[in-house]
Design a protein around this motif. Structure first.
Motif, mmCIF file in Angstrom:
data_model
loop_
_atom_site.group_PDB
_atom_site.id
_atom_site.type_symbol
_atom_site.label_atom_id
_atom_site.label_comp_id
_atom_site.label_asym_id
_atom_site.label_seq_id
_atom_site.Cartn_x
_atom_site.Cartn_y
_atom_site.Cartn_z
ATOM 1 N N GLU A 138 0.854 -1.203 0.000
ATOM 2 C CA GLU A 138 0.000 0.000 0.000
ATOM 3 C C GLU A 138 0.885 1.247 0.000
ATOM 4 N N TYR A 139 1.884 1.218 0.899
ATOM 5 C CA TYR A 139 2.785 2.372 0.994
ATOM 6 C C TYR A 139 3.482 2.619 -0.350
ATOM 7 N N LEU A 140 3.971 1.532 -0.949
ATOM 8 C CA LEU A 140 4.707 1.683 -2.210
ATOM 9 C C LEU A 140 3.807 2.243 -3.310
ATOM 10 N N GLN A 141 2.563 1.773 -3.347
ATOM 11 C CA GLN A 141 1.635 2.235 -4.384
ATOM 12 C C GLN A 141 1.237 3.697 -4.191
ATOM 13 N N ASP A 142 1.002 4.090 -2.932
ATOM 14 C CA ASP A 142 0.352 5.388 -2.682
ATOM 15 C C ASP A 142 1.305 6.521 -2.295
ATOM 16 N N TYR A 143 2.464 6.203 -1.716
ATOM 17 C CA TYR A 143 3.263 7.278 -1.104
ATOM 18 C C TYR A 143 4.746 7.278 -1.456
ATOM 19 N N ALA A 144 5.283 6.167 -1.892
ATOM 20 C CA ALA A 144 6.745 6.076 -2.018
ATOM 21 C C ALA A 144 7.283 6.912 -3.176
ATOM 22 N N SER A 145 8.511 7.410 -3.011
ATOM 23 C CA SER A 145 9.197 8.073 -4.127
ATOM 24 C C SER A 145 9.575 6.978 -5.139
ATOM 25 N N PRO A 146 9.833 7.358 -6.405
ATOM 26 C CA PRO A 146 10.178 6.333 -7.408
ATOM 27 C C PRO A 146 11.355 5.453 -6.966
ATOM 28 N N GLU A 147 12.356 6.076 -6.349
ATOM 29 C CA GLU A 147 13.543 5.316 -5.930
ATOM 30 C C GLU A 147 13.181 4.285 -4.855
ATOM 31 N N THR A 148 12.379 4.730 -3.875
ATOM 32 C CA THR A 148 11.985 3.816 -2.793
ATOM 33 C C THR A 148 11.073 2.720 -3.331
#
Ligand code: SAM
Ligand code: SF4
Length: 469
Positions: A419-429
């Protein structure tokens, strides 16, 4: 507010710690031999916990045995929780305080900080900012003001936090760190849906405690020490203990913390859900020099020994420690971390007036912390499932003690991290995180667990949110 007759006696029959026992253990342990240390490590890896006497052997072991202690601590943490690290943020709602704790910037006599009690609108604003970062669990913190005022405010704050949602974000667990209070007040906090109730003893050493707390309600050592008895009697079964390192000899404090944990387990059938290890930090208007400063090497030993002594308990690390040290401590048994924190009321909005409780040592954003955790091969988790599925207190310990909790932890960590990766993470993260997620699936041994985790992951990727087992 008086304790009402509907609650059992708020006064425990025995005290949570016996300082003479601790002094005795320290005197008898002396510098243990390497054989003794290895015998204790062998016992520790059975994951049934250690007595304070056994923990003292590890605490006082020669530095040449440190490598073995650290390796054992890392192994214990991995076998119980797997490699997930739960992330959260503190939310300070007020820095007004009627106590005068010598180490704290919020103390009453400090004229150098601007005082602020957030309105409910300001709390909602802070919560939206935290949700937009990706946070899902908060630790509510406040200074202490007279009882009746404090409780109503805290209850309204909790309600506001749970009710504040953005398009993709919501806070799913609010833990609370506020002053010791009555059984009745704890019962109302429980009814408001808090997760863990945390209260740090600061120092278990009574003369030190009394010196550090010259006046105000917190001065009462006994009342502070028995707070968890009242919380437990009020039905709060997830409690968090802690010590403020730097005030007194860390060996005494660690053993006292373990005695307190042992006492809760014997008295209530459930030990602490978490242990916190705050270390003194400089703060505005605080000219206090910690009389027993703890070095980084000692601090690492403390974390490792706690992990081995109470293997099923969460160990929480805050931004009081530097990024470098936090990265190191992950492999020694830490299981929860705050990230992207502000330590003053209103601090998540740019331009907020100063008034921090202490100066942070880790200034990384949540995104940077997440990325670093991934690079170290650990799995960031925003999971709040246990609390929401009623797996608290004894029920949680039944799963945690034999190491069964990780069958739930990993799938839930993977789903909430995605969820975090889809909604909030920067491209690098996101790139770093997706690599890690793929690897985590490979690590799941049981086919059924792997398949169900893959299914959860697919559902999150196609837009579903808040899935957990
Ligand atoms: N006011 C409540 C109390 O004291 O119990 C709530 C907790 S206070 C907001 C959070 C914790 O911060 C304290 O329990 C203390 O251990 C820690 N703390 C206070 N001053 C600190 C400092 N200068 N450096 C590091 N930690 C500090
Ligand atoms: Fe107040 Fe807590 Fe700070 Fe003490 S530690 S001055 S009680 S906020």
């Amino acid at each position: 507010m008086p304790v009402t007759a509907s609650y059992p006696s708020a006064s425990p029959t025995t005290m949570p710690i016996d300082p003479e026992r601790i002094e005795r253990i320290l005197e008898l342990t002396d510098r243990p031999s390497s054989d003794e240390v290895h015998a204790v490590l062998e016992a520790a890896l059975e994951l049934q916990g250690l007595s304070p006497e056994q923990a003292a052997v590890l605490l006082l072991a020669d530095p040449s045995d440190e490598g073995a202690i650290f390796r054992a601590a890392g192994e214990a943490k991995d076998r119980i929780y797997g490699n997930r690290i739960v992330l959260f943020a503190p939310l300070y709602v007020s820095n007004v305080c009627s106590n005068n704790c010598l180490y704290c910037s919020f103390r009453r006599d400090n004229r150098e900080i601007q005082r602020r009690v957030l309105s409910l609108e300001e709390i909602a604003d802070q919560v939206r900012i935290l949700e937009d970062m990706g946070h899902r669990r908060l630790l509510l913190e406040a200074g202490e003001v007279p009882h009746a005022e404090q409780l109503d405010f805290i209850l309204e704050a909790i309600e506001t936090i749970y009710a504040t949602r953005t398009e993709t974000g919501s806070i799913r667990r609010v833990n609370v760190n506020i002053a010791a209070t009555t059984v009745e007040a704890y019962a109302r906090l429980k009814a408001a849906g808090i997760g863990t109730y945390q209260l740090f003893q600061e120092s278990y050493h009574r003369p030190t405690y009394e010196r550090m707390h010259p006046y105000g309600p917190k001065r009462d050592y006994r009342y502070h020490l028995t707070a968890m008895d009242r919380a437990m009697r009020a039905g709060i079964d997830d409690v968090g203990l802690g010590v403020l390192f730097g005030l007194y000899d860390y060996r005494f404090e660690v053993l006292a913390l373990l005695c307190h944990a042992e006492y809760l387990e014997l008295e209530y059938g459930v030990g602490p859900h978490t242990l916190s290890v705050p270390r003194f930090r400089p703060a505005d208007g605080v000219d206090f020099e910690p009389p027993y400063p703890v070095t980084d090497a000692e601090f690492k030993r403390i974390v490792a020994v706690l992990r081995l002594a109470v293997p099923y308990t969460g160990i929480i690390l805050s931004t009081r420690e530097s990024a470098e040290l936090r990265n190191e401590l992950i492999s020694l048994g830490v299981s929860q971390m705050s990230a992207g924190s502000a330590t003053q009321p209103g601090g998540y909005r740019r331009g907020a007036p100063a008034g921090e409780q202490f100066h942070k040592a880790d200034e990384r954003s949540l995104d940077e912390v997440v990325r670093d955790i991934c690079k170290l091969g650990y799995l960031p988790s925003f999971c709040t499932a246990c609390y929401r599925s009623g797996r608290t207190g004894e029920r949680f310990m039944h799963l945690a003690k034999p190491g069964d909790i990780q069958k739930l932890c990993r799938p839930n960590a993977v789903a909430t991290f995605e969820e975090y990766l889809q909604d909030y993470a920067s491209p690098e993260t996101r790139a770093e995180g997706e690599r890690l997620v793929a690897h985590q699936l490979d690590l799941i041994e049981q086919d059924t667990v792997r398949t169900s985790t893959e299914r959860m992951l697919e559902r999150v990727r196609s837009g579903e949110r808040d899935l957990y087992v």
